[in-house]
Design a protein around this motif. Structure first.
Motif, PDB file in Angstrom:
ATOM      1  N   ARG A 110       0.834  -1.203   0.000  1.00 51.26           N
ATOM      2  CA  ARG A 110       0.000   0.000   0.000  1.00 51.26           C
ATOM      3  C   ARG A 110       0.875   1.262   0.000  1.00 51.26           C
ATOM      4  N   ASN A 114       0.752   3.776  -3.124  1.00 50.22           N
ATOM      5  CA  ASN A 114      -0.254   4.760  -2.708  1.00 50.22           C
ATOM      6  C   ASN A 114      -0.423   5.904  -3.716  1.00 50.22           C
ATOM      7  N   ILE A 119      -5.706   2.573  -2.799  1.00 51.42           N
ATOM      8  CA  ILE A 119      -5.360   1.218  -2.360  1.00 51.42           C
ATOM      9  C   ILE A 119      -5.490   1.141  -0.850  1.00 51.42           C
ATOM     10  N   GLU A 120      -6.218   0.113  -0.383  1.00 48.19           N
ATOM     11  CA  GLU A 120      -6.397  -0.027   1.061  1.00 48.19           C
ATOM     12  C   GLU A 120      -6.096  -1.461   1.498  1.00 48.19           C
TER      13      GLU A 120
END
Ligand code: NAP
Length: 217
Positions: A110, A114, A119-120
């Motif tokens: 992530r 990023n 994006i998680e």
């Protein structure tokens, strides 16, 4: 490095590189495609007066889903394949959720990606709200292995893509199909990344049908 030098001396135009040598291949290259710089991994080398590196896994992965409208995807796993898959999806404007047994590794991906989009990291393998599920773990090579996924949360129109490939369906794909979901076999990506590599080396169209047949598609 020794092996690459020998290939060059023997007159090879290039080489496809697989696990666990992709970072090494990126390191050896003198001219790197932008994607190789981002991922620190290359699966394809081309030799002329210099050593060039590309990553055809990215486009090879995306081709079988290129007809889909970008939406939300869950990626299982956080190794080298997952990094390439997450990057491929983010570049095409998908929202990416990543789940891995070792959460810290998902968090590292992530942080690395990023800047390329949303994006998680998930604490649970919950596919709720996702139109695509990708298995980028190494689970499935043995026929009794299957990555963890909360199948109850899956929407009936979700597409399930397994990077792991075998001669027949992995347990993950069998489970997806038994639930009436569309499934994509890892051999699709395998054949396409190979075709793209061949095209880079030769400048000619790759014989995709022959290559697909060779891997049993
Ligand atoms: P990798 O760097 O070794 O990563 C393996 C991943 O699988 C890690 O996230 C690891 O989790 C997870 N994992 C392994 N055993 C597990 C278990 N027992 N339970 C839960 N998670 C487990 O491998 P990779 O390079 O990313 O490759 C992954 C797979 O993709 C391989 O099977 C490879 O063949 C396939 N692949 C296919 C293609 C294609 O063309 N179809 C291309 C590239 C790769 P931890 O972080 O917790 O250890």
């Amino acid at each position: 490095h020794e092996c690459v030098q020998r290939l060059i001396r023997c007159g090879f135009s290039g080489a496809n590189v697989t696990l666990p040598h992709k970072s090494l291949a990126a390191g050896i290259a003198e001219i790197k495609h932008e994607d190789v710089e981002v991922l620190g991994a290359a699966n394809c080398l081309l030799f002329d007066d210099k050593i060039h590196a590309k990553n055809t896994d990215i486009e090879g992965f995306y081709k079988p889903i290129s007809h889909l409208k970008p939406n939300s995807a869950i990626v299982l796993g956080a190794g080298g394949a997952s990094l390439a898959v997450c990057y491929a999806l983010l570049k095409k404007h998908w929202q990416v959720k990543i789940y891995n047994r070792t959460i810290e590794k998902a968090e590292q991906i992530r942080q690395r990606l990023n800047e390329y989009g949303h994006i998680e990291v998930l604490q649970k393998p919950n596919p709720f709200g996702c139109t695509l599920v990708v298995n980028a773990t190494s689970l499935g090579l043995n026929e009794d292995e299957i990555p963890e996924l909360m199948w109850d949360g899956i929407h009936p129109s979700t597409i399930v893509y397994d990077l792991v490939y075998r001669e027949s369906d992995t347990l993950f794909l069998q489970k997806a199909k038994s639930q009436g979901l569309s499934a994509i076999d890892g051999r699709e990506m395998l054949a396409e990344q190979g075709a793209l590599s061949l095209e880079w080396w030769t400048g000619k169209h790759a014989p995709r049908e022959i290559m697909r047949k060779a891997v049993g598609l």
